[in-house]
Design a protein around this motif. Structure first.
Motif, short mmCIF file in Angstrom:
data_model
loop_
_atom_site.label_atom_id
_atom_site.label_comp_id
_atom_site.label_asym_id
_atom_site.label_seq_id
_atom_site.Cartn_x
_atom_site.Cartn_y
_atom_site.Cartn_z
N GLN A 290 0.80 -1.17 0.15
CA GLN A 290 -0.04 0.16 -0.07
C GLN A 290 1.08 1.30 0.11
N VAL A 291 1.93 1.42 0.72
CA VAL A 291 2.95 2.31 0.89
C VAL A 291 3.56 2.78 -0.90
N LEU A 292 3.81 1.52 -1.37
CA LEU A 292 4.26 1.49 -2.82
C LEU A 292 3.35 2.30 -3.53
N LEU A 293 2.04 1.62 -3.59
CA LEU A 293 0.80 2.32 -4.46
C LEU A 293 0.71 3.78 -4.11
N LYS A 294 0.58 4.23 -2.82
CA LYS A 294 0.28 5.50 -2.42
C LYS A 294 1.60 6.41 -2.96
N LEU A 295 3.07 5.92 -2.94
CA LEU A 295 3.98 6.65 -3.34
C LEU A 295 3.69 7.05 -5.06
N VAL A 296 3.37 6.02 -5.74
CA VAL A 296 3.09 6.05 -7.17
C VAL A 296 2.02 7.27 -7.34
N ASN A 297 0.85 7.04 -6.71
CA ASN A 297 -0.14 8.24 -6.85
C ASN A 297 0.19 9.58 -6.53
N MET A 298 1.13 9.34 -5.30
CA MET A 298 1.62 10.93 -4.93
C MET A 298 2.40 11.61 -6.05
N ASN A 299 3.23 10.55 -6.58
CA ASN A 299 4.01 11.06 -7.80
C ASN A 299 3.31 11.70 -8.92
N LEU A 300 2.26 10.82 -9.22
CA LEU A 300 1.19 11.15 -10.31
C LEU A 300 0.57 12.45 -9.96
N ASP A 301 0.03 12.55 -8.58
CA ASP A 301 -0.52 13.98 -8.32
C ASP A 301 0.14 15.08 -8.67
N VAL A 302 1.36 15.15 -8.09
CA VAL A 302 2.32 16.13 -8.38
C VAL A 302 2.68 16.51 -10.03
N LEU A 303 2.79 15.40 -10.67
CA LEU A 303 3.02 15.60 -12.10
C LEU A 303 1.72 16.22 -12.52
N LYS A 304 0.53 15.99 -12.12
CA LYS A 304 -0.68 16.34 -12.76
C LYS A 304 -1.09 17.48 -12.22
N GLY A 305 -0.39 18.13 -10.94
CA GLY A 305 -0.69 19.45 -10.44
C GLY A 305 -1.74 19.34 -9.37
N THR A 306 -2.35 18.02 -9.06
CA THR A 306 -3.19 18.16 -8.04
C THR A 306 -2.64 17.84 -6.63
N ASP A 307 -3.61 17.81 -5.69
CA ASP A 307 -3.13 17.86 -4.33
C ASP A 307 -2.92 16.72 -3.93
#
Length: 558
Positions: A290-307
């Motif tokens: 779950q930590v890994l999935l959240k890390l992936v999603n967190m990187n994607l959020d920043v790349l997309k400019g979302t929170d």
């Protein structure tokens, strides 16, 4: 006579001359001469024109487009005119498939059917995928995202794990064009020093412009006192080096399709099985997953400019639980968050450091986190630098000082392998450039012209009418004094696509999932039309360069 395979002496060759084993050119030239004579083109043994065919990048669109082009070129009777076949990115997927079969150019219809059957066939089995990834991980000194990308994504597109080595095909090219694969030296590109253009052929690998090479079978080995041998890169890895991770992330954001499933579900879960922890006190797999999935999603959020705060908080909670309530790491992450300046660039830097810190924490418990570190530090195509601590005045110092170099997809600099064939020693008379790019279909040739002007490399002037960018014609010819003639052919154009160019581009996007059988057949037909329709024009340009070279040779003899 077949060229003999060189001894693996580990010697580095400095100089601009061609490798002595490229005597292949003389053998292939006989094939070119016979082909030209069939068309009653004046030509002689000592003045055979050197013709190079270039395939740009473009994912599976480029792979299928190049295959369709070659098939039609063969039907037109002109394939035997080609001396060199050079590619980047998706075009190399096609090349790798072709050169698995010795003398493929003499039986292209059969080889084409085999390739299409494979592309339409079953996926690579996950057991084979995981075994290959594990082999890369444990047998390489430098494991990088290129290994992951090749196994997890490229193999799913080409439907094959290709273990063949390029140097193993040394004696198989007596009747085929010589293949040249092109990548970019990342550090040279970023710092604008050294030579970014790096070519790999069956003979040797090295820097095209400065002239520094090593035998292909020794590329990737460490040259320090006594050579530390590394396994030669295989064809799957070579194909994996042809696409940029940034493209993958963009695909996830834009398409939100199977690629995200692969990254979030398949890749992450498989890594736990491929690289199991030997520590009995390792944290529970589910929590780490779950930590890994959240890390992936967190990187994607920043790349997309979302929170990214929701992912951030979830990771903090999980890590606090895993550490038994201790908050030392969490305080460190919070400090980074407090110090974060406003702006997208700062956010990217923050999330990169955040990812590294989390991975460093868990790496003590789980072996596979080295892959996560590759993601966080963006490590692609890392190899030992065969020029490290060498001495040569012609080689920029920056290339001699670093122990490793990163070799990445050439499309990040130029989406076509022009500079592999623009070496003066290859004496190219005619370049046929097949452009499978998305976006501006003339960017490759215009950028090459601009770069050649700066580097004082002979290249014709390129002028493209503004209206042609959206509605390109099917055949362009550029000529210049003491420069090779360049033929530029955009994949989709007003001749083969009519007024539906945008529709074709959208249907066959770079981020498209693997093409269906119907799409492959359709794209093969469309790309082949470019040679079927323009056969007479192409033959005329071949005639012009061949006869010009013939008369020049005659004049020198007088």
């Amino acid at each position: 006579m077949s060229a003999s395979k060189p001894q693996e002496s580990g010697e580095v060759r400095f100089g601009h001359s061609l490798n002595k084993e490229e005597e292949f050119v003389a053998r292939r030239s006989n094939t070119v001469l016979q082909c030209l004579q069939k068309f009653k083109i004046r030509c002689s043994q000592d003045a055979v024109p050197n013709i190079a065919l270039l395939g740009s990048g473009g994912g599976q669109r480029a792979m299928v487009g190049l295959l369709g082009s070659l098939v039609q070129l063969d039907k037109a009777g002109l394939l035997d005119c080609i001396l060199y076949l050079s590619g980047v990115s998706g075009s190399t997927w096609c090349m790798a498939s072709l050169y698995q079969e010795p003398d493929w150019s003499t039986k292209l219809e059969t080889v084409k059917d085999q390739i299409i059957k494979r592309l339409n066939g079953p996926e690579v089995r996950w057991t084979d995928t995981l075994a290959k990834l594990k082999k890369y991980y444990y047998e390489k000194d430098h494991f990088s995202l290129t290994d992951v990308w090749a196994v997890m994504l490229v193999a799913s597109y080409v439907k094959k794990i290709d273990d063949c080595k390029l140097s193993d095909q040394w004696d198989q090219f007596s009747k085929d064009p010589l293949p040249i694969y092109t990548v970019i030296d990342k550090q040279s590109k970023q710092r604008e020093e050294g030579d970014p253009w790096f070519e790999i052929s069956p003979h040797e690998a090295g820097y095209s412009l400065i002239g520094a090479f090593v035998g292909t079978s020794s590329f990737g080995s460490q040259f320090k006192n006594k050579m530390k041998k590394q396994d030669e890169i295989d064809m799957l890895y070579l194909q994996g080096n042809k696409i940029c991770w940034r493209t993958a992330l963009e695909c996830i954001i834009i398409c939100n399709t199977n690629l995200q499933c692969i990254l979030e579900e398949t890749l992450c879960s498989c890594l736990f099985n491929v690289f199991p922890s030997k520590d009995p006190h390792s944290p529970p797999i589910d929590e780490c997953y779950q930590v890994l999935l959240k890390l992936v999603n967190m990187n994607l959020d920043v790349l997309k400019g979302t929170d990214p705060s929701a992912c951030d908080q979830s990771i903090r909670t999980t890590l606090t639980d895993l550490s038994g309530g201790q908050r030392q790491l969490i305080h460190q992450l919070e400090k980074l968050n407090d110090d974060k300046a406003a702006g997208k660039k700062a956010a990217k830097q923050y999330v990169m450091q955040y990812t590294v810190d989390v991975c460093n924490y868990l790496e003590l418990k789980l072996n596979f986190w080295s892959i996560c570190r590759c993601i966080a530090q963006w490590i692609w195509g890392r190899h030992y630098n065969f020029l490290h601590n060498m001495t040569d005045d012609a080689v920029p110092r920056a290339l001699l000082e670093s122990e490793t170099r990163d070799y990445i997809d050439a499309r990040v600099l130029l989406n076509s392998p022009y500079f592999s064939v623009l070496r003066k020693e290859r004496d190219i008379d005619l370049i046929i450039s097949l452009d499978f790019s998305d976006g501006d279909p003339f960017m490759t040739v215009t950028q090459t012209a601009e770069t050649c002007k700066k580097l004082k490399i002979p290249f014709p002037e390129v002028n493209i009418p503004s209206e042609d960018v959206k509605k390109p014609k099917g055949f362009y010819v550029f000529k210049g004094k003491n420069a090779p003639t360049v033929i530029h052919i955009p994949l989709f154009n007003v001749v083969n696509s009519g007024d539906k160019i945008d529709a074709w581009r959208k249907k066959y996007g770079t981020s498209q999932v693997p093409y269906s059988a119907e799409m492959i057949a359709e794209l093969m037909q469309v790309s082949g039309k470019n040679f079927a329709i323009n056969r007479a024009k192409l033959l005329e340009q071949i005639r012009v360069v061949a006869e010009a070279k013939y008369f020049q040779a005659q004049a020198r003899q007088i």
